[in-house]
Write a protein that holds these residues in place. Sequence first.
Motif, PDB file in Angstrom:
ATOM      1  N   GLN A 270      37.507  34.972  29.209  1.00 47.33           N
ATOM      2  CA  GLN A 270      37.468  36.111  30.124  1.00 47.33           C
ATOM      3  C   GLN A 270      37.856  35.725  31.547  1.00 47.33           C
ATOM      4  N   LYS A 271      37.638  34.473  31.912  1.00 42.41           N
ATOM      5  CA  LYS A 271      38.018  34.023  33.252  1.00 42.41           C
ATOM      6  C   LYS A 271      39.537  34.074  33.456  1.00 42.41           C
ATOM      7  N   LYS A 272      40.280  34.120  32.367  1.00 45.39           N
ATOM      8  CA  LYS A 272      41.735  34.211  32.463  1.00 45.39           C
ATOM      9  C   LYS A 272      42.189  35.629  32.779  1.00 45.39           C
ATOM     10  N   ASN A 273      41.289  36.588  32.629  1.00 44.02           N
ATOM     11  CA  ASN A 273      41.631  37.985  32.896  1.00 44.02           C
ATOM     12  C   ASN A 273      41.653  38.223  34.404  1.00 44.02           C
ATOM     13  N   PRO A 274      42.691  38.859  34.934  1.00 39.96           N
ATOM     14  CA  PRO A 274      42.771  39.084  36.387  1.00 39.96           C
ATOM     15  C   PRO A 274      41.641  39.955  36.935  1.00 39.96           C
ATOM     16  N   LEU A 275      40.964  40.703  36.055  1.00 35.12           N
ATOM     17  CA  LEU A 275      39.866  41.569  36.498  1.00 35.12           C
ATOM     18  C   LEU A 275      38.514  40.863  36.489  1.00 35.12           C
ATOM     19  N   TYR A 276      38.499  39.593  36.062  1.00 34.62           N
ATOM     20  CA  TYR A 276      37.211  38.917  35.860  1.00 34.62           C
ATOM     21  C   TYR A 276      36.382  38.840  37.136  1.00 34.62           C
ATOM     22  N   SER A 277      37.005  38.510  38.263  1.00 37.47           N
ATOM     23  CA  SER A 277      36.237  38.335  39.494  1.00 37.47           C
ATOM     24  C   SER A 277      35.501  39.615  39.886  1.00 37.47           C
ATOM     25  N   MET A 278      36.091  40.779  39.573  1.00 36.23           N
ATOM     26  CA  MET A 278      35.444  42.050  39.896  1.00 36.23           C
ATOM     27  C   MET A 278      34.415  42.457  38.845  1.00 36.23           C
ATOM     28  N   LEU A 279      34.671  42.083  37.584  1.00 34.49           N
ATOM     29  CA  LEU A 279      33.818  42.550  36.482  1.00 34.49           C
ATOM     30  C   LEU A 279      32.891  41.458  35.943  1.00 34.49           C
ATOM     31  N   LYS A 280      32.784  40.363  36.658  1.00 34.44           N
ATOM     32  CA  LYS A 280      32.048  39.208  36.135  1.00 34.44           C
ATOM     33  C   LYS A 280      30.643  39.572  35.667  1.00 34.44           C
ATOM     34  N   GLU A 281      29.899  40.292  36.490  1.00 37.16           N
ATOM     35  CA  GLU A 281      28.519  40.627  36.137  1.00 37.16           C
ATOM     36  C   GLU A 281      28.438  41.570  34.943  1.00 37.16           C
ATOM     37  N   GLU A 282      29.523  42.319  34.690  1.00 38.63           N
ATOM     38  CA  GLU A 282      29.521  43.239  33.551  1.00 38.63           C
ATOM     39  C   GLU A 282      29.945  42.564  32.254  1.00 38.63           C
ATOM     40  N   THR A 283      30.366  41.308  32.333  1.00 42.20           N
ATOM     41  CA  THR A 283      30.758  40.600  31.103  1.00 42.20           C
ATOM     42  C   THR A 283      29.568  39.936  30.423  1.00 42.20           C
ATOM     43  N   VAL A 284      28.406  39.962  31.043  1.00 42.01           N
ATOM     44  CA  VAL A 284      27.194  39.385  30.441  1.00 42.01           C
ATOM     45  C   VAL A 284      26.048  40.371  30.617  1.00 42.01           C
ATOM     46  N   TRP A 285      25.460  40.792  29.504  1.00 38.40           N
ATOM     47  CA  TRP A 285      24.294  41.689  29.523  1.00 38.40           C
ATOM     48  C   TRP A 285      23.059  40.936  29.059  1.00 38.40           C
ATOM     49  N   SER A 286      21.925  41.357  29.562  1.00 36.87           N
ATOM     50  CA  SER A 286      20.657  40.831  29.060  1.00 36.87           C
ATOM     51  C   SER A 286      20.325  41.523  27.743  1.00 36.87           C
ATOM     52  N   MET A 287      19.466  40.924  26.961  1.00 33.13           N
ATOM     53  CA  MET A 287      19.051  41.529  25.694  1.00 33.13           C
ATOM     54  C   MET A 287      18.262  42.816  25.944  1.00 33.13           C
ATOM     55  N   GLU A 288      17.581  42.895  27.060  1.00 37.27           N
ATOM     56  CA  GLU A 288      16.838  44.107  27.406  1.00 37.27           C
ATOM     57  C   GLU A 288      17.792  45.279  27.633  1.00 37.27           C
ATOM     58  N   ARG A 289      18.847  45.026  28.383  1.00 39.20           N
ATOM     59  CA  ARG A 289      19.836  46.076  28.633  1.00 39.20           C
ATOM     60  C   ARG A 289      20.533  46.477  27.341  1.00 39.20           C
ATOM     61  N   PHE A 290      20.853  45.501  26.511  1.00 38.24           N
ATOM     62  CA  PHE A 290      21.489  45.773  25.218  1.00 38.24           C
ATOM     63  C   PHE A 290      20.592  46.641  24.348  1.00 38.24           C
ATOM     64  N   ASN A 291      19.319  46.323  24.295  1.00 42.22           N
ATOM     65  CA  ASN A 291      18.368  47.084  23.489  1.00 42.22           C
ATOM     66  C   ASN A 291      18.271  48.527  23.982  1.00 42.22           C
ATOM     67  N   SER A 292      18.213  48.720  25.285  1.00 43.96           N
ATOM     68  CA  SER A 292      18.120  50.064  25.855  1.00 43.96           C
ATOM     69  C   SER A 292      19.378  50.878  25.549  1.00 43.96           C
TER      70      SER A 292
END
Length: 563
Positions: free
Chosen positions: A386-408
């Motif tokens: 994903q770091k190879k994607n030009p949008l990664y720097s803007m979307l970095k925090e959205e590329t990893v979710w916590s299990m709590e957020r996933f469950n919700s």
Amino acid sequence: MSAGSRGEVVQSGEELQGEDHVCIDSPKATEERQGEAEDEEQGHLPAIPGKTVTLEPEGKDKQHKRTEVEKSLGRRQDARGTNREQVIQADGAAADSICLVERSQSVCVSRRAQVKHQRRAVLVHNLKRNRDKSPEEPQRPGPFFYFGGGNGASIVVTYCESKGWQRIFDKTRLDYTLKWCELKSSSTYYHFRAGEQLVYQIPNNRVLTTKIGLLNSLREYDRVSSKINHGKGHRRLKMDEFIPDTFRMDIKDEKEAFFSQQEGLCADRSNIWICKPTGLNQGRGIFLLQTPEDIAAFRARMQTVAGSHTNKKIPFSMSQALIAQRYIQNPLLLKGKKFDVRSYFLIACTSPYMVFFRHGYVRLTCDLYDPKSNNLTAHLTNQYMQKKNPLYSMLKEETVWSMERFNSYINEKFMVPKGLPRDWVLSVFTRRMQQIMTHCFLAVKSKLECKLGYFDLIGCDFLIDEDFKVWLLEMNCNPALHTNCEVLKEVVPSTVTETLDLAMEIYNKCRCGLKLLPLSSQKDFVLLHSGETAVVPLTKQRSRTAGALRTACSRSRSSSKKL
């Protein structure tokens, strides 16, 4: 020698390989090079500070041949018209060593001698620099620990130093209590003292953490288990229930079966396969077979590789064995993006076995999912890709979710439409991951090397399809321990800390002959298998993480009802 030193040496050599010869002038430089040329004729290399090297004297025939070659090189230079003035600065040379080159005063040095001289100079320089920079080895009484590599360095080093341990930097020292390395070394295991030292990574974990190793282990376990009567009420998990169809490309029969299966299939993109090298990670070497043309090209490539091995043109070890695996084209999507779930499998001790599960996090792609896309970053979710994607720097925090957020999210979007139980992620999905991990462990239980002091943390990647079926993608040794996202900062350090806590508590209790359970350091890891007792029922266990997530979710629901 450090990796940086090796890189500089190789770079210097590669830059010089493009030159036929190097000409140096200026009265002083010319005089020095003439002296060095005389030394070379007598069998000596040019002087290198702090190091004297001599070569065996050459015979008259060799000297004559070399002279002829140098004359030929000189004539070739004249023909090219390169005898005009030039300014050349050698790689790594000082600024005042730039010399003007004139044909009448130039002294030609053979390319091979110059490359050797350059390499030796860089070697000596880097060895001296590394020696000056390397910290002093602690000599007073330990305990000592050694950390090799960079993955998780800050977490492990901080943990050990907080215990009052001293870090050693000489990997050949044998007086360590803990050794944590990214790359395994046969020397480490040869000198390992069971019951006196702790070593991260089981020496033959490849039977679990490489694609072919895991595939072979599961196939063999399936064959053996199918002949055993497990009794009523004990349903045996089958490999094809959680592993997609897979073919080994290094076995002739399987390779031919795979290509025979592809013949006559319709020429659309509903038959996609993903090819993976057995021993690589981070998405390296992976490619998709999306069309009949892709498969035909892949077949031709396999035939070329087979021919090279038969004719012994290249060593077999030079090429990574591949697997071809059916690509799951209908993955469950989060906001239109493909994802997988990274969970942790801990073998905290091998003698006796103490095996644990822990929740990790969810990894998403930057782009929306398109099964027809040729861009691998739309298909592979790991951070390296994903770091190879030009949008990664803007979307970095959205590329990893916590299990709590996933469950919700699953509760909100899919519980009613799909008829799922509330908190499906923390109940049904969690138990399924634990069942699959336990099955994989039982497949290699008799294969792993067992010595008191070996422990291993393994990253397991799971995918969920549209029908909420759970698939195991792979199991990885030395999983990524970087913390470049907020979710990772919460998950990774606590995972590593508890891994070390459990490994050391079990290790110390074994040395003292104490009962292992209960474990005071157990927090978020769930025990799957204990060598002291029978296999632990999964339904009777709940990690603190899962409990905390359920509590948070219930509080969120109750507060929303009040509003």
